[in-house]
Scaffold this motif. Structure first.
Motif, mmCIF file in Angstrom:
data_model
loop_
_atom_site.group_PDB
_atom_site.id
_atom_site.type_symbol
_atom_site.label_atom_id
_atom_site.label_comp_id
_atom_site.label_asym_id
_atom_site.label_seq_id
_atom_site.Cartn_x
_atom_site.Cartn_y
_atom_site.Cartn_z
ATOM 1 N N GLY A 299 0.821 -1.212 0.000
ATOM 2 C CA GLY A 299 0.000 0.000 0.000
ATOM 3 C C GLY A 299 0.850 1.256 0.000
ATOM 4 O O GLY A 299 0.551 2.219 -0.723
ATOM 5 N N TYR A 300 1.930 1.236 0.790
ATOM 6 C CA TYR A 300 2.809 2.407 0.827
ATOM 7 C C TYR A 300 3.489 2.612 -0.529
ATOM 8 O O TYR A 300 3.603 3.742 -1.006
ATOM 9 N N ALA A 301 3.946 1.532 -1.130
ATOM 10 C CA ALA A 301 4.637 1.631 -2.423
ATOM 11 C C ALA A 301 3.726 2.241 -3.485
ATOM 12 O O ALA A 301 4.173 3.077 -4.295
ATOM 13 N N LEU A 302 2.462 1.845 -3.496
ATOM 14 C CA LEU A 302 1.520 2.405 -4.462
ATOM 15 C C LEU A 302 1.338 3.907 -4.243
ATOM 16 O O LEU A 302 1.329 4.693 -5.192
ATOM 17 N N THR A 303 1.202 4.296 -2.966
ATOM 18 C CA THR A 303 1.000 5.707 -2.647
ATOM 19 C C THR A 303 2.225 6.541 -3.011
ATOM 20 O O THR A 303 2.112 7.608 -3.624
ATOM 21 N N SER A 304 3.409 6.052 -2.635
ATOM 22 C CA SER A 304 4.630 6.792 -2.916
ATOM 23 C C SER A 304 4.881 6.898 -4.417
ATOM 24 O O SER A 304 5.295 7.954 -4.908
ATOM 25 N N HIS A 305 4.629 5.817 -5.130
ATOM 26 C CA HIS A 305 4.803 5.846 -6.586
ATOM 27 C C HIS A 305 3.918 6.913 -7.208
ATOM 28 O O HIS A 305 4.374 7.720 -8.037
ATOM 29 N N ALA A 306 2.655 6.956 -6.803
ATOM 30 C CA ALA A 306 1.715 7.928 -7.368
ATOM 31 C C ALA A 306 2.128 9.353 -7.012
ATOM 32 O O ALA A 306 2.110 10.249 -7.874
ATOM 33 N N ASP A 307 2.516 9.582 -5.750
ATOM 34 C CA ASP A 307 2.900 10.930 -5.324
ATOM 35 C C ASP A 307 4.158 11.410 -6.043
ATOM 36 O O ASP A 307 4.237 12.559 -6.498
ATOM 37 N N ASN A 308 5.165 10.544 -6.124
ATOM 38 C CA ASN A 308 6.412 10.936 -6.779
ATOM 39 C C ASN A 308 6.228 11.143 -8.278
ATOM 40 O O ASN A 308 6.857 12.035 -8.865
ATOM 41 N N GLN A 309 5.367 10.341 -8.886
ATOM 42 C CA GLN A 309 5.073 10.540 -10.312
ATOM 43 C C GLN A 309 4.416 11.894 -10.534
ATOM 44 O O GLN A 309 4.753 12.616 -11.480
ATOM 45 N N ARG A 310 3.470 12.226 -9.662
ATOM 46 C CA ARG A 310 2.780 13.506 -9.812
ATOM 47 C C ARG A 310 3.743 14.674 -9.579
ATOM 48 O O ARG A 310 3.718 15.667 -10.318
ATOM 49 N N LEU A 311 4.591 14.560 -8.559
ATOM 50 C CA LEU A 311 5.564 15.613 -8.291
ATOM 51 C C LEU A 311 6.530 15.782 -9.467
ATOM 52 O O LEU A 311 6.851 16.900 -9.869
#
Length: 203
Positions: A104-116
């Motif tokens: 779950g954390y990996a999915l969230t971090s991936h999405a946030d870093n992609q957006r940033l």
């Protein structure tokens, strides 16, 4: 306030854009690290769930369909029990290791870093000559990126994962590596200590 036509302003704006491009690069690299982690964890969890359902269904189906008349039923039950024990061990391991939470954390971090990364790239590529506006927008994105980095730093990212992420970012940006001076065209690892020397892990 800086004037758009000033030489100093132009140089300052170019320097700011270079800083933004670099931050975008590192955000994309981090996104790649957690994308790879999410894929591995998803495969592990899928296999655990598959074995947990498949083994009882196979053994139960054979027992119900053929009963005692099935010549190898005892062997099937023994193998199924052994596989079940192994599955329980791995389930216990996944629970104590926090696979579900890590996924779950990996999915969230991936999405946030992609957006940033995307927001930073759009800002760096902007044709606006208003350095004050660009700097203000960058300060907002930098604060968000710093907060994301602070969270990600607690996830024990390995050095080889960092190198893998850097290779993915360099390939995506079509940029030469600072170490080997080569622009990566694939994710096949090399001997470079900046964009190589990592293992391609499936599980």
């Amino acid at each position: 306030m800086s004037q758009p036509g000033d030489t100093n302003t132009v140089n300052e704006l170019d320097g700011l854009r270079e800083e933004i491009w670099n931050r975008a690069l590192h955000a994309f690299a981090t996104a790649s690290v957690f994308e790879a982690r999410a894929r591995r964890l998803k495969r592990r969890l899928n296999w655990l769930n598959f074995v947990a359902f498949a083994v009882p269904l196979i053994v139960g189906g054979l027992a119900l369909g053929y009963g005692a008349g099935f010549p190898h039923l005892g062997a099937v039950i023994a193998v199924g029990a052994a596989v079940g024990i192994v599955q329980l061990v791995f389930s216990a391991w996944s629970g104590t290791s926090g696979w579900v939470e890590s996924y779950g954390y990996a999915l969230t971090s991936h999405a946030d870093n992609q957006r940033l990364s995307q927001d930073l790239r759009e800002l760096a590529a902007s044709q606006s000559r208003d350095i004050d506006s660009s700097r203000n927008r960058y300060e907002v994105l930098k604060a968000l990126d710093n907060a994301r980095q602070a969270q990600d730093s607690n996830q024990h990212i390995e050095e080889q994962e960092k190198r893998m992420g850097m290779r993915a970012a360099l390939r995506e940006r079509r940029r030469q590596c600072a170490g080997c001076k080569i622009e990566p065209t694939s994710m096949t690892p090399t001997d470079c200590d900046v964009c190589g020397n990592f293992k391609v892990r499936k599980f």
